[in-house]
Scaffold this active site. Sequence first.
Site, short mmCIF file in Angstrom:
data_model
loop_
_atom_site.label_atom_id
_atom_site.label_comp_id
_atom_site.label_asym_id
_atom_site.label_seq_id
_atom_site.Cartn_x
_atom_site.Cartn_y
_atom_site.Cartn_z
N SER A 188 0.87 -1.22 -0.04
CA SER A 188 -0.01 0.15 -0.08
C SER A 188 1.02 1.40 0.13
O SER A 188 1.51 1.36 -0.85
CB SER A 188 -0.86 -0.05 1.19
N HIS A 193 -7.81 -5.61 0.52
CA HIS A 193 -6.64 -4.89 0.71
C HIS A 193 -5.62 -5.22 1.58
O HIS A 193 -4.29 -5.45 1.14
CB HIS A 193 -6.98 -3.56 1.19
#
Length: 260
Positions: free
Chosen positions: A97, A231
């Site tokens: 990320s 995610h």
Amino acid sequence: MTDTLTAQELWIRRYRPAPRDTDLTLVCFPHAGGSASYFRPLADALAPVADVLSVQYPGRQDRRSEPPRTSISRLADEILAVLETLPRRRLVLFGHSMGACVAFEVARRIEQRASLDLLGLVASGRTAPPEVRDRGVRSMDDAGVVDEIRRLNGTDERLLLDPDVIEMILPAVRGDYTAVESYRYRPGPPLRCPISVLVGDDDPQVTLEEAAEWREHTEGAFTLRDFPGGHFYLAEQQAGVVRALTEDLAEFRRARRRDA
């Protein structure tokens, strides 16, 4: 604390002893609001094949008294200076990320001016530059930031219900979002090293098509793998991620030998 610790002790965490029979170092970069300890399970699993190091950003855990950095560029500059002091100088960078963004900028700096030997970059759960996914989290009130953390499903819900925990983690989360949402890619030559990209197939932050755009940032080999999950698929798919990283480390080393 910052007056007595070296830069390596401030910025780098090693959870397992470095293997004696490898000169390869895997450096892990956490997500927004994340800490070095997020990568401890990977460090344990990959200890036989690499010296696994995790970056500890300011503003969290044992660095909680320090202000978080609000600039990706500043983070990359500071981390590069620390990496240049490492005894093992053949590196693979792995970022998840926001960490993928930081790792990419560190990789660019290594290839531009550092004396380090960069074998490869692994980017996880992040759109390729220059794409910016700005949800304005940095400007939200506390409840909005917590809702964003909850949306990504990477933090135990019990922690998000504890006011003391929220008070402790919000400054780092807000600072990290300020850094990543204000990041602007400066055009430059693609990396010479290969890039491997990992992504969850149900990630609300990045599609497979967006992940594939990392291909434009390397002159070397490119690999894209997707995993079931959102995610934070890394926690759910740890065994598969370990296999992927083990394969990447081996392939990066083989590619360097072929190029030598």
